[in-house]
Design a protein around this motif. Structure first.
Motif, PDB file in Angstrom:
ATOM      1  N   UNK A 287      62.349 -26.472   4.613  1.00 17.15           N
ATOM      2  CA  UNK A 287      62.137 -26.766   3.194  1.00 17.15           C
ATOM      3  C   UNK A 287      60.911 -27.664   3.075  1.00 17.15           C
ATOM      4  N   UNK A 288      60.442 -27.845   1.844  1.00  9.76           N
ATOM      5  CA  UNK A 288      59.345 -28.767   1.571  1.00  9.76           C
ATOM      6  C   UNK A 288      59.950 -30.021   0.962  1.00  9.76           C
ATOM      7  N   UNK A 289      59.746 -31.150   1.625  1.00  4.31           N
ATOM      8  CA  UNK A 289      60.324 -32.416   1.176  1.00  4.31           C
ATOM      9  C   UNK A 289      59.218 -33.476   1.175  1.00  4.31           C
ATOM     10  N   UNK A 290      58.936 -34.041   0.005  1.00  9.88           N
ATOM     11  CA  UNK A 290      57.851 -35.031  -0.132  1.00  9.88           C
ATOM     12  C   UNK A 290      56.541 -34.478   0.427  1.00  9.88           C
ATOM     13  N   UNK A 291      56.255 -33.219   0.081  1.00 10.58           N
ATOM     14  CA  UNK A 291      55.014 -32.536   0.478  1.00 10.58           C
ATOM     15  C   UNK A 291      54.908 -32.321   1.986  1.00 10.58           C
ATOM     16  N   UNK A 292      56.046 -32.339   2.687  1.00  5.14           N
ATOM     17  CA  UNK A 292      56.044 -32.110   4.140  1.00  5.14           C
ATOM     18  C   UNK A 292      57.006 -30.985   4.485  1.00  5.14           C
ATOM     19  N   UNK A 293      56.672 -30.260   5.550  1.00  3.36           N
ATOM     20  CA  UNK A 293      57.507 -29.173   6.052  1.00  3.36           C
ATOM     21  C   UNK A 293      58.533 -29.766   7.018  1.00  3.36           C
ATOM     22  N   UNK A 294      59.844 -29.596   6.740  1.00  2.00           N
ATOM     23  CA  UNK A 294      60.894 -30.134   7.606  1.00  2.00           C
ATOM     24  C   UNK A 294      61.890 -29.025   7.916  1.00  2.00           C
ATOM     25  N   UNK A 295      62.712 -29.246   8.995  1.00  2.00           N
ATOM     26  CA  UNK A 295      63.739 -28.293   9.379  1.00  2.00           C
ATOM     27  C   UNK A 295      63.487 -27.707  10.756  1.00  2.00           C
ATOM     28  N   UNK A 296      64.337 -26.734  11.130  1.00  2.00           N
ATOM     29  CA  UNK A 296      64.247 -26.093  12.446  1.00  2.00           C
ATOM     30  C   UNK A 296      62.877 -25.468  12.652  1.00  2.00           C
ATOM     31  N   UNK A 297      62.420 -24.695  11.679  1.00  2.00           N
ATOM     32  CA  UNK A 297      61.134 -23.991  11.815  1.00  2.00           C
ATOM     33  C   UNK A 297      59.982 -24.982  11.907  1.00  2.00           C
ATOM     34  N   UNK A 298      60.081 -26.088  11.177  1.00  2.00           N
ATOM     35  CA  UNK A 298      59.016 -27.105  11.221  1.00  2.00           C
ATOM     36  C   UNK A 298      58.864 -27.659  12.636  1.00  2.00           C
ATOM     37  N   UNK A 299      59.990 -27.841  13.342  1.00  2.00           N
ATOM     38  CA  UNK A 299      59.911 -28.331  14.724  1.00  2.00           C
ATOM     39  C   UNK A 299      59.200 -27.325  15.619  1.00  2.00           C
ATOM     40  N   UNK A 300      59.500 -26.018  15.436  1.00  3.43           N
ATOM     41  CA  UNK A 300      58.790 -25.005  16.213  1.00  3.43           C
ATOM     42  C   UNK A 300      57.292 -25.041  15.909  1.00  3.43           C
ATOM     43  N   UNK A 301      56.940 -25.150  14.612  1.00  2.98           N
ATOM     44  CA  UNK A 301      55.534 -25.122  14.210  1.00  2.98           C
ATOM     45  C   UNK A 301      54.750 -26.315  14.754  1.00  2.98           C
ATOM     46  N   UNK A 302      55.427 -27.488  14.854  1.00  4.57           N
ATOM     47  CA  UNK A 302      54.761 -28.657  15.443  1.00  4.57           C
ATOM     48  C   UNK A 302      54.371 -28.365  16.891  1.00  4.57           C
ATOM     49  N   UNK A 303      55.298 -27.729  17.634  1.00  2.99           N
ATOM     50  CA  UNK A 303      54.991 -27.365  19.019  1.00  2.99           C
ATOM     51  C   UNK A 303      53.852 -26.368  19.099  1.00  2.99           C
ATOM     52  N   UNK A 304      53.828 -25.367  18.184  1.00  5.56           N
ATOM     53  CA  UNK A 304      52.742 -24.383  18.175  1.00  5.56           C
ATOM     54  C   UNK A 304      51.406 -25.074  17.900  1.00  5.56           C
ATOM     55  N   UNK A 305      51.397 -26.002  16.955  1.00  5.89           N
ATOM     56  CA  UNK A 305      50.168 -26.708  16.583  1.00  5.89           C
ATOM     57  C   UNK A 305      49.601 -27.478  17.766  1.00  5.89           C
TER      58      UNK A 305
END
Length: 825
Positions: A287-305
């Motif tokens: 989800x988008x929370x305070x203009x930030x991407x959070x959740x399971x997918x966000x953790x995967x995307x941080x690793x990809x980045x």
């Protein structure tokens, strides 16, 4: 026959994966043989005892060679002769370790194959080196790979670097105290120490040096070969690379890098950011929370980045439908989590799924568990609008009334109020919703056969970006997935009350209570028994004094008798030496008898082996005689043909005579100790039995890692080896083992030579493995074994050779280990 060979060549050509190669590259493969240079970079690249290429880099190269059907051969090269070998055309390619892709006139470096960390190693008892500063003016060994020495000597001028040619030389200098430390990769040092049974070193993980890289260096003029190697590296999958990495290295001591092609690297270098759309409200996935991407997918995307080094820029949307629209209109480059459907393929491509989750049905808690969702005829079921499974569920379950919902929470509230019978979602979504709000009123009452397979969606006009994200998704480990999932959700499925489980639990508790009561009564009984025993002890103590007096009188009488016995013992002692000598003579005769029995048993086996050795030459002699007779009958027998056949016959009879000499030497009594080679003893023994074993399709391999010269009776060691090998042969035949194999290995271990003989005959039962060295113990039929072979082997190794013979079960078989001291008195 020629036709079969032609067909095989055609099929081989068809199977070769050369579709990605240009015409010039295919012509290069057709007209050239790749000359691969090998230096000692164990375990990255090295030659085995049989001069076969081995190591991580050579296994990677083998995949490329197999994929493109490249003819090749191996050239053994010293580290200092690499430049000379390239200039003279001796080699076209060589695996090398270097700090960076340094441009030179010799060749061109490939893409990076592996990043190798480097740390400091010292002796285990060394406690004075704890930082880089402690290495000032100390001698440190380092293997002289290209770029290694100059780089470290420039950065650390106070360290006295000692150049070595191999890991063996570096470790030897450190263990012998000629240097205080060595610099190398943990994956290389650990592999060397394990393979050589060394335990005297320890790593200093806080003293780290700049990592090196593994490349292929290709001859500069061979531009087609350079392109072939790059294409081959790009074709190797992450799974293939990981399997080879796990084969050669410890997983926790080095990092397997994500390898990108040159095109992908250029793309990422020129990309300032990758625009990413997400579902703004689909927890716990994202989800988008305070203009930030959070959740399971966000953790995967941080690793990809982190892996690509390019920011994933969040493009905020109001809802899922708008996110789909943004990708369609190219306002976003990727959708972080989306399901592949034919309709979406009009504007998106998809990676393979990296999250797979079952679809479930959420209802009120009063609904019984639903085993077949097709029974929900005319029930109102909610599902979110624009979700991929909306249309699929309508098609697969036509009897269900599907009601579109804007949001999962809207549907769950309607289920709670009774407006909907149930809501379709994933088990992770509902688990998160239960944690937040609905746990007391709702439950999971059913599960669909379908699964939600979710991927990264990439705009379909950017194939390079799709290729990059395919590699990122493939690099996700099971440990990473488990860690992320555990962080975000804990799942609870509800079902109707299970009375059967209740009664099982009740019976269990009744059983436990019964055990406790029974134990209590046993303890009470035991306490009463102890009280009774205590009374008896007190009564015995009261009469103890009288018994002591009576016993004293008895002892005096016994002393008198003892004096009489002493006189008898003195007489016996005078004749003891004679009796001992007589007993020793008897034991020697028994041992000689055992040896003779063992020899006779082995002689029977040898006669069988001689038969195998003679079968081929006898057959050849028979053929020669028949040919001579035939020519004589046809009146075509001339002196030249007769002389030629006589020479051939003499050669065959010489071979048969040599066979008799070899077997006679084996049985010749030991007269005096002589120096002999362990390797020769093993090879001679294998020669004696080779034909017999080959006739039964039994494969014998031997790896003589260390050959030593022993001083003793070579025939005794051969007898032990023969006993063990023939036992394996009998086990293979008895158990009808497919692909029977025996492996003999030798290794020098400090002051001993270690010989290991292993097979894949299924092993020995644990109930009898401790009895195999006992005399007359055998698992064979009475006509097929005496039970003396291993007993005599034990006597030879442990009494005559002062060594040790042991046996243990291993995977699929058994392993005999012989330890013999290098110096036998």
């Amino acid at each position: 026959m020629r036709f079969v060979v032609f067909i095989l060549l055609v099929l081989n050509t068809l199977w070769a994966d050369q579709s990605i190669l240009t015409k010039k590259e295919q012509d290069w493969i057709k007209n050239n043989t790749l000359k691969v240079g090998i230096t000692d970079l164990y375990p990255l690249s090295y030659l085995t005892k049989d001069y076969q290429r081995a190591g991580f880099a050579n296994d990677i190269l083998a995949l490329i060679i197999k994929k493109f059907q490249i003819k090749n051969r191996t050239i053994d090269i010293d580290q200092g002769n690499i430049e000379f070998a390239f200039e003279n055309g001796e080699i076209d390619l060589i695996p090398l370790v270097n700090n960076s892709k340094v441009e030179n006139d010799i060749g061109v470096y490939s893409s990076e194959i592996l990043e190798i960390k480097r740390v400091l190693f010292v002796k285990k008892e060394q406690n004075n080196i704890n930082s880089i500063d402690d290495l000032k003016h100390k001698k440190v060994a380092i293997i002289n790979h290209a770029g290694n020495i100059s780089h470290i000597s420039t950065k650390y001028p106070n360290i006295k670097l000692i150049e070595t040619k191999s890991m063996e030389e570096s470790v030897s200098l450190l263990l012998e105290g000629n240097v205080e430390a060595l610099i190398s990769s943990p994956i290389i040092v650990q592999k060397y120490l394990e393979d050589n049974l060394l335990i005297g070193l320890k790593a200093m993980p806080l003293i780290i040096f700049e990592p090196t890289n593994l490349y292929y260096l290709t001859k500069k003029s061979e531009t087609e070969l350079q392109s072939i190697i790059e294409k081959g590296l790009n074709q190797i999958t992450i799974k293939e690379r990981k399997e080879l990495f796990d084969k050669w290295f410890l997983k926790d001591l080095a990092d397997l890098p994500l390898i990108f092609s040159r095109e992908e690297k250029n793309y990422l270098e020129n990309k300032n950011a990758i625009n990413m759309c997400v579902d703004p409200d689909w927890m716990p996935y994202e989800k988008i929370e305070n203009h930030k991407h959070v959740g399971i997918v966000a953790d995967y995307m941080k690793g990809f980045q982190e892996k690509i080094g390019v920011p994933l820029k969040l493009v905020e949307t109001k809802n899922w439908s708008q996110s789909l629209e943004y990708v369609k209109n190219r306002k976003c480059d990727i959708l972080a989590l989306v399901m592949d459907t034919p309709k979406r393929r009009e504007y998106m491509n998809f990676t393979k799924p990296y999250i797979t989750t079952p679809l479930v049905l959420v209802t009120k808690r009063t609904v019984a568990f639903i085993s077949d969702l097709k029974t929900l005829k005319n029930k109102k079921i909610g599902i979110q609008k624009d979700f991929a499974y909306n249309d699929i569920i309508r098609e697969n379950y036509p009897n269900i009334q599907v009601i579109d919902q804007k949001h999962l929470r809207d549907g769950l509230k309607k289920v709670e109020r009774g407006e909907l019978f149930g809501q379709v979602t994933t088990h992770l979504n509902v688990a998160y919703a239960f944690q937040e709000e609905f746990y007391g009123s709702l439950q999971i009452s059913g599960k669909f056969d379908d699964e939600w397979k979710l991927s990264v969606g990439v705009r379909n006009d950017d194939p390079v970006l799709l290729s990059i994200f395919e590699k990122l998704v493939s690099s996700i480990s099971d440990e990473t997935t488990q860690k992320i999932m555990n962080h975000w959700v804990s799942i609870k499925f509800e079902k109707v009350f299970d009375y059967q489980l209740f009664w099982k639990i009740l019976v269990f508790f009744v059983f436990v209570l019964s055990v406790i009561l029974y134990t209590y009564f046993l303890q009470r009984k035991y306490i009463r028994k102890l009280t009774r025993v205590k009374d008896e002890i007190q009564m015995l103590n009261s009469t103890l004094e009288k018994k002591v007096q009576s016993r004293t009188s008895e002892l005096e009488l016994s002393n008198k008798k003892l004096k009489d016995k002493t006189h008898e013992l003195e007489d016996l002692n005078n004749t003891l030496d004679i009796k001992i000598k007589k007993e020793i003579d008897n034991r020697k005769k028994q041992e000689q008898l055992l040896i003779q029995q063992s020899k006779l048993a082995e002689m029977g086996e040898m006669i069988s082996m001689i038969a195998h050795q003679w079968r081929q030459p006898l057959s050849a002699l028979s053929t020669i005689i028949q040919n001579i007779h035939l020519r004589y009958s046809l009146e075509k027998l001339d002196q030249e043909y007769l002389d030629k056949q006589m020479q051939l016959s003499n050669a065959l009879t010489d071979k048969m005579s040599k066979t008799i000499d070899d077997f006679r030497n084996f049985f010749e009594p030991n007269k005096e100790k002589k120096p002999f080679s362990i390797k020769d003893a093993i090879q001679k023994t294998i020669f004696l039995i080779d034909d017999s074993f080959k006739s039964n399709s039994i494969k014998i391999e031997y790896q003589i890692l260390d050959d030593v010269i022993m001083y003793g009776f070579e025939s005794e060691l051969s007898q032990v080896l023969l006993n063990i090998l023939t036992n394996s042969k009998d086990a293979f035949l008895e158990k009808d083992i497919q692909n029977p194999e025996i492996l003999i290995k030798t290794k020098k271990v400090q002051t001993h030579i270690k010989i290991m003989i292993s097979d894949n005959a299924g092993g020995i039962s644990e109930s009898i493995i401790n009895k195999v060295f006992e005399p007359y113990f055998t698992t064979k039929e009475s006509y097929n074994g005496t039970g003396l072979g291993l007993y005599m082997s034990k006597i030879i190794i442990e009494q005559n050779m002062k060594g040790q013979l042991s046996v243990k079960n291993i995977k699929n078989g058994v392993e005999f280990t012989i330890y013999i001291p290098l110096k036998i008195n």
